[in-house]
Design a protein around this motif. Structure first.
Motif, PDB file in Angstrom:
ATOM      1  N   CYS A 143      -3.053  -1.535  -9.014  1.00  0.00           N
ATOM      2  CA  CYS A 143      -2.338  -0.313  -8.608  1.00  0.00           C
ATOM      3  C   CYS A 143      -1.171   0.027  -9.515  1.00  0.00           C
ATOM      4  O   CYS A 143      -0.194  -0.727  -9.606  1.00  0.00           O
ATOM      5  CB  CYS A 143      -1.841  -0.456  -7.170  1.00  0.00           C
ATOM      6  SG  CYS A 143      -3.174  -0.771  -6.006  1.00  0.00           S
ATOM      7  N   VAL A 192      -3.499   2.958  -1.766  1.00  0.00           N
ATOM      8  CA  VAL A 192      -4.452   2.071  -1.080  1.00  0.00           C
ATOM      9  C   VAL A 192      -4.633   2.572   0.348  1.00  0.00           C
ATOM     10  O   VAL A 192      -3.809   3.338   0.849  1.00  0.00           O
ATOM     11  CB  VAL A 192      -3.952   0.604  -1.050  1.00  0.00           C
ATOM     12  CG1 VAL A 192      -3.602   0.114  -2.434  1.00  0.00           C
ATOM     13  CG2 VAL A 192      -2.767   0.452  -0.113  1.00  0.00           C
ATOM     14  N   LEU A 234      -7.573   0.310  -3.493  1.00  0.00           N
ATOM     15  CA  LEU A 234      -7.887  -0.808  -2.591  1.00  0.00           C
ATOM     16  C   LEU A 234      -8.076  -0.319  -1.163  1.00  0.00           C
ATOM     17  O   LEU A 234      -7.465   0.669  -0.746  1.00  0.00           O
ATOM     18  CB  LEU A 234      -6.742  -1.842  -2.572  1.00  0.00           C
ATOM     19  CG  LEU A 234      -6.188  -2.390  -3.884  1.00  0.00           C
ATOM     20  CD1 LEU A 234      -4.989  -3.313  -3.597  1.00  0.00           C
ATOM     21  CD2 LEU A 234      -7.260  -3.166  -4.623  1.00  0.00           C
TER      22      LEU A 234
END
Ligand code: PLP
Length: 359
Positions: free
Chosen positions: A94, A101, A148
């Motif tokens: 990230c 996420v 994610l």
């Protein structure tokens, strides 16, 4: 996920990172004298010598884990607690201030804290009223910077498993990395996703030795994934992230699986007893089913029940500020004695507890 491209998910600085090369990695053999790491050759004040740096890759511990889990060592990463695994996932994938996420509240708090620390924004897609994954809403909230997805199963604090078909749908359609946190898997009726690692390149399964293995103080968090993903974790982690005594005690503990299985059995038995007992109090409105070593209950008034128990020196977790958890307390299943103390205190709260339902 078809056409999964790991390379496109990795942060550029991590892709080109030249990792720290420790002395022991550069000379892995048996030397006559080790004068390469500025260690203290004279030893320490302790009886056991801890003067040498520990194995950066914890290969002995991984061999033992490999035997128990049925996963090759090169597909295992060990973190200084699951907390380190979570943090590393953010740092590998990230871009701060840019990527995002998805988490599914109510769930484990560290996903959000680590996001905030790493300046990664989160998209919160709440579970449904039945504490199920909202698959459609999750997939709809994906954008080109979504890296994610955290799925906690059994979920903390709700205690239930996420539906297997829902998870498989997400593994097949989420374009980033799917991290399934199985911290409580040993208490669960559902089987682990470890066997699915060969099928899904985008899957990371997290487990821990902190719960069923009873080693919370040693800080041994586990991640299982493709070799490529494990290599990224190894590249970014601090070189000696697991200290020697944790490695040694971890190996020793893994030889005692019978004891662990006994304790799991007792915990599950106690969970069932406690669920039944808690259900008998009229001020406890709902006892949620659990596949973990804790029970979520909805009280008539969680704050005052929490305060009452605290005054009796009984600590539980007040989760009533979490979404979908209004008036909810999370109660860890203790030993029979501990559970009796809890139930005794609750009985004192109402001299003759009303039987709410016939169970
Ligand atoms: C307790 C717990 C962990 C374990 O964390 P460690 O850092 O390994 O002790 C991980 N995930 C969830 C959801 C937990 O509740």
């Amino acid at each position: 996920m078809k056409n999964f491209n790991l390379d496109s998910l990795i942060r550029k600085n991590i892709k080109i990172l030249q990792p720290y090369s420790s002395a022991r990695v550069e000379y892995p053999g048996d030397a006559l004298v080790f004068l390469d790491a500025n260690e203290n050759s004279y030893g320490s004040p302790l009886d056991v010598n801890y003067n040498r740096y520990p194995d950066p890759l914890q290969l002995k511990l991984k061999d033992e884990l490999s035997k128990i889990k049925g996963i090759p060592p090169q597909n295992i990463f060990i973190g200084n607690g699951s907390d380190e695994v979570i943090d590393l996932a953010y740092r590998i994938f990230c871009e701060p201030g840019k990527d995002n996420v998805i988490i599914c509240p109510p769930t484990y708090g560290m996903y959000k804290v680590c996001a905030n620390i790493n300046d990664v924004s989160i998209k919160e897609v709440n579970l449904t009223q039945e504490f199920r994954l909202d698959v459609e809403a999750i997939l709809q909230s994906v954008d080109s910077n979504t890296k994610l997805l955290f799925i906690c199963s059994p979920n903390n604090p709700t205690g239930n498993n996420m539906n297997r078909i829902d998870i498989e749908l997400l593994l097949n359609n989420f374009p980033g990395i799917v991290i399934i946190d199985e911290a409580y898997i040993n208490y669960s009726r559902q089987k682990t996703f470890l066997q699915e690692l060969t099928e899904y390149e985008n899957l990371v399964v997290m487990q821990t030795l902190s719960k069923a293995w009873g080693l919370a103080a040693l800080r041994l968090g586990l991640a299982f994934a493709s070799e490529k993903i494990i290599e990224l974790f190894n590249k970014v982690k601090p070189p000696y992230n697991i200290n020697l005594s944790s490695q040694q005690l971890g190996i020793k503990a893994l030889s005692g699986i019978e004891k662990v299985n006994e304790n799991i059995k007792s915990t599950v038995e106690q969970r069932n007893i406690l669920q039944q007992q808690l259900g008998q109090f009229d001020f406890i409105r709902k006892v949620y089913p659990s596949d973990a070593n804790f029970i979520l209950v909805k009280a008539a008034d969680a704050d005052s029940l929490y305060k009452y128990l605290s005054a009796q020196k009984i600590v539980v977790r007040n989760r009533s500020k979490e979404p979908l958890c209004e008036n909810c307390l999370r109660i860890t299943v203790g030993t029979p004695q501990e559970n009796e103390i809890l139930v005794g205190a609750l009985r004192n709260l109402t001299p003759t507890p009303l039987r709410k339902r016939a169970n």
